[in-house]
Scaffold this active site. Sequence first.
Site, PDB file in Angstrom:
ATOM      1  N   CYS A 382       0.828  -1.213   0.000  1.00 10.35           N
ATOM      2  CA  CYS A 382       0.000   0.000   0.000  1.00 10.35           C
ATOM      3  C   CYS A 382       0.863   1.264   0.000  1.00 10.35           C
ATOM      4  O   CYS A 382       1.399   1.642  -1.033  1.00 10.35           O
ATOM      5  CB  CYS A 382      -0.999  -0.033   1.146  1.00 10.35           C
ATOM      6  SG  CYS A 382      -2.397   1.050   0.829  1.00 10.35           S
ATOM      7  N   HIS A 508      -3.626  -4.877   0.206  1.00  7.71           N
ATOM      8  CA  HIS A 508      -3.068  -5.476   1.428  1.00  7.71           C
ATOM      9  C   HIS A 508      -3.154  -7.001   1.365  1.00  7.71           C
ATOM     10  O   HIS A 508      -4.115  -7.584   1.876  1.00  7.71           O
ATOM     11  CB  HIS A 508      -3.818  -4.969   2.654  1.00  7.71           C
ATOM     12  CG  HIS A 508      -3.586  -3.520   2.939  1.00  7.71           C
ATOM     13  ND1 HIS A 508      -2.553  -3.077   3.745  1.00  7.71           N
ATOM     14  CD2 HIS A 508      -4.232  -2.411   2.510  1.00  7.71           C
ATOM     15  CE1 HIS A 508      -2.583  -1.760   3.804  1.00  7.71           C
ATOM     16  NE2 HIS A 508      -3.591  -1.324   3.065  1.00  7.71           N
ATOM     17  N   GLU A 510      -1.695  -9.068   3.057  1.00  8.65           N
ATOM     18  CA  GLU A 510      -1.574  -9.681   4.390  1.00  8.65           C
ATOM     19  C   GLU A 510      -2.924 -10.094   4.973  1.00  8.65           C
ATOM     20  O   GLU A 510      -2.974 -10.909   5.884  1.00  8.65           O
ATOM     21  CB  GLU A 510      -0.837  -8.734   5.354  1.00  8.65           C
ATOM     22  CG  GLU A 510      -1.565  -7.449   5.747  1.00  8.65           C
ATOM     23  CD  GLU A 510      -1.289  -6.271   4.822  1.00  8.65           C
ATOM     24  OE1 GLU A 510      -0.940  -6.502   3.646  1.00  8.65           O
ATOM     25  OE2 GLU A 510      -1.441  -5.112   5.261  1.00  8.65           O
TER      26      GLU A 510
END
Length: 534
Positions: A382, A508, A510
């Site tokens: 990001c 993102h 993650e």
Amino acid sequence: MTKYIFITGGVVSSLGKGIVAASLGRLLRSRGFSVINQKFDPYINVDPGTMSPFQHGEVFVTDDGAETDLDLGHYERFTDTNLGKFNNVTSGSVYQTVIEKERRGDYLGATVQVIPHITNEIKSRILGATKQFCPDFHIIEIGGTIGDIESLPFIEAIRQFKAEAGIGNAISIHCTLLPYLPTSGELKTKPSQHSVNVLRSYGIQPEILVCRTSKSIPKTEKEKLALFCSVPKEAVIECRDMKTIYEVPLALESQNLCTVALKMLGVKDKKAKLENWEKLIERIKNPTKSIKVAIAGKYTKLSDAYISVVESLKHAGYADSASVEIKWINSEECIDFPTCKKLLSDVDAVVVPGGFGIRGIEGKLNVIRYARENNLPFLGLCLGLQCTVIEYARNVAGLKGANSKEFDENPTHPVIDLMIEQKNVKGYGGTMRLGAYDCHLKKGTKAYKAYGKDVISERHRHRYEVNTEYIDILKKAGLVFSGMSPDGMLSEIVELPKLDWFVACQFHPEFKSRPDRPHPLFKGLVDAAIRRHK
Ligand code: GLN
């Protein structure tokens, strides 16, 4: 019919209730049941999106674009279920709905009160989530510690809910701490007894106790807890500190938590299929290699601020029996290049995670420059992508003074600009580009190879983007745009093909990694780190 399991916490905060809730979810899933987890947070913010990561840790983003508590990340990772905006409820969001209804005249004539209006709204949030997913089991965790003033409406709502659901349809589990006194060599049960007493004074008798402890609980102490807290002996569950959080489901299974809960809920127990999870724990506990990965951000004093990033790195390591040591680097300390070089000299890879605001940005640019010039495996997330583009523009494409409009209102080269749809946005709550969007991958790129498909879907949380006017200049200078939004307007992934692993994404990744299914971009980074380490 859905069965309900409420989870409260007592004695101290940070007990790991979220891990217990997530672990129970895993144990039910392993038996073939469908499960959802929901979190109630007693603060007044409508969602945690406006809170500093120092206050609250990471803001976890769901596919449907909700900004939620980090416990939802644990729930998703443990139960491998994609949750959504109904799965996190705050006092703020409950009050907001009730006050909106009051202004509309929905309660015309009535005095609007905590009981029944707020408690009814809380109960309807429970049923709303049940209705969306229709699970066999619905696990609801109440944030905070029993005795807190602010969680009272939630506690009252679950008292009512349990009574209305009827015996055998809803149970509650109270998580407590048994402190160990080294001088007397004892685990103390009194704080747990007091905490259960407080819970009872609110009308809730817990059916199960989960006791966090650093030592094994002697039989006599278990019996004492059962007697004073009015729970069956087999319902006093020991939860020891574990080497990895992913071991907690196995520890709770060995204590029969799920079996006891199923019996109380009148559901026939099934054999848990935990073989793959056990294999995962074996790999986690017996790594064959070890790598060191730096995370260069500005919230490094609180590791919870980047919890999904840390977990994703570990997941990628698990797949290869590699343990991943995290080196926290405060990007503000990388302001001068020699210090930055020194800090990165002993790591095998570096991640520049997401973030907001100008603090620490020049340090992040130094970190990225070092990674690029030294072929140090790199992943930008990001803000990490935005910094990658700024660094490349300034130092390779010759665009002196390139910057993001987030940090400089009028830069010579605004390579990162506010997205068009953000220009007229007022207010900060829930107004970013949020949630899952598709991204098209360019064949032959590292991103394409990592994902192995043309179209991916990833979760977002940002206001700024790569300024399309600079894409051609950056491309000519060698930066590869390997992922774009379906309309080709928004840059989602950039990479440098000549380096071993130098990839940055606007989304993102993650949030989508699982312990037994690492995310392709983290896997790419960790594989490159292992190669470099050798
Ligand atoms: N501050 C940047 C933006 O708003 C990046 C956000 C982030 O890293 N989540 O676009």
